[in-house]
Enzyme design. Structure first.
Site, PDB file in Angstrom:
ATOM      1  N   HIS A 105      -5.816   5.033   5.717  1.00  0.00           N
ATOM      2  CA  HIS A 105      -4.943   5.937   4.969  1.00  0.00           C
ATOM      3  C   HIS A 105      -3.589   6.099   5.636  1.00  0.00           C
ATOM      4  CE1 HIS A 105      -8.485   6.462   2.641  1.00  0.00           C
ATOM      5  NE2 HIS A 105      -9.117   7.088   3.611  1.00  0.00           N
ATOM      6  N   ASP A 125       0.860  -1.186   0.000  1.00  0.00           N
ATOM      7  CA  ASP A 125       0.000   0.000   0.000  1.00  0.00           C
ATOM      8  C   ASP A 125       0.890   1.228   0.000  1.00  0.00           C
ATOM      9  OD1 ASP A 125      -2.899   1.065   0.318  1.00  0.00           O
ATOM     10  OD2 ASP A 125      -1.750   2.214   1.783  1.00  0.00           O
ATOM     11  N   GLU A 135       0.886   5.664   0.170  1.00  0.00           N
ATOM     12  CA  GLU A 135       0.210   6.942   0.354  1.00  0.00           C
ATOM     13  C   GLU A 135       0.982   7.969  -0.455  1.00  0.00           C
ATOM     14  OE1 GLU A 135      -2.670   7.385   1.814  1.00  0.00           O
ATOM     15  OE2 GLU A 135      -2.774   5.282   2.453  1.00  0.00           O
ATOM     16  N   ASP A 148      -3.256   0.030   6.361  1.00  0.00           N
ATOM     17  CA  ASP A 148      -3.991  -0.462   5.195  1.00  0.00           C
ATOM     18  C   ASP A 148      -3.337  -1.714   4.606  1.00  0.00           C
ATOM     19  OD1 ASP A 148      -5.770   1.571   5.537  1.00  0.00           O
ATOM     20  OD2 ASP A 148      -5.254   2.673   3.718  1.00  0.00           O
TER      21      ASP A 148
END
EC number: 3.1.13.-
Length: 215
Positions: free
Chosen positions: A181, A23, A25, A186
């Site tokens: 987030h 994941d 960001e 996540d």
């Protein structure tokens, strides 16, 4: 080295692919121009009975590359302040080098041929990993250049849900929206979800594949 003919081995389950849950960001949606700000990876393992489980976790805050766009809307959404020194951010090169090194070791240890990214709406995460690897001039990228396992699509099929939080809850996996987030949180939840989907298919008799009838 694992036996690829062993259907209870990781190398035998996904055609020699080594699945790694990722994941990211970011500071926008464009992998070429917007900053990668955080990345986490969870490797997977199979026990002797062929049940898929999370294994090792890596997590890095990442410094925006030189000239990167920082979209205010994206920063407001994920709550990341790229200028905060407490992030302990490292360069794209250092973050991906560490992840790639661990993944290559996992490929070798599990007897697999190549890694494949598992992610929720996987095209997004895959595109940022590939763009960052290219910027960092990392030549030994262990991940398949375009193939992925997308837990959003798999969850839509199995659970009737495509949003990560709703899919986790439908699968009986707790999900704390206040931690959403965060790439680390996540990724951990996506890893649990992917394992649940794969293991549920096994419980239903979908794996190993029934032997083809002769005649």
């Amino acid at each position: 080295m694992a036996d690829k003919s062993d259907l209870n081995a990781l190398s035998g389950r996904f055609r020699g692919y080594y699945p790694v849950v990722i994941d990211v960001e970011t500071a926008g949606f464009n992998a070429q121009s917007d900053a990668l700000l955080e990345i986490a990876a969870v490797t997977l393992q199979m026990n002797k009975e062929g049940w898929l489980l999370p294994d090792e976790t890596l997590h890095f805050h990442v410094e925006p590359f030189e000239g990167a766009n920082l979209q205010p809307e994206a920063l407001a959404f994920n709550g990341i302040d790229p200028t905060n020194p407490l992030r302990g951010a490292v360069s794209e090169h250092d973050a991906l080098h560490a992840i790639f090194k661990a993944v290559r070791k996992g490929i070798k240890d599990k007897g697999c041929n190549r890694a494949i990214i598992v992610a929720h709406n996987a095209n997004f995460d895959h595109s940022f990993v590939m763009a960052a690897a290219e910027r960092a001039s990392l030549k030994r990228n262990p991940f398949h250049p375009f193939a992925t396992f997308d837990t959003a699509a798999l969850s839509g099929l199995v659970l009737g849900q495509t949003v990560l939080a709703k899919a986790c809850l439908a699968a009986g996996i707790p999900f704390d929206s206040s931690q959403a987030h965060s790439a680390l949180y996540d990724t951990l939840q996506t890893a649990k979800l992917f394992c649940e989907l794969v293991n549920r298919w096994k419980k239903l008799g979908g794996w190993p594949l029934p032997a083809a009838e002769s005649g």
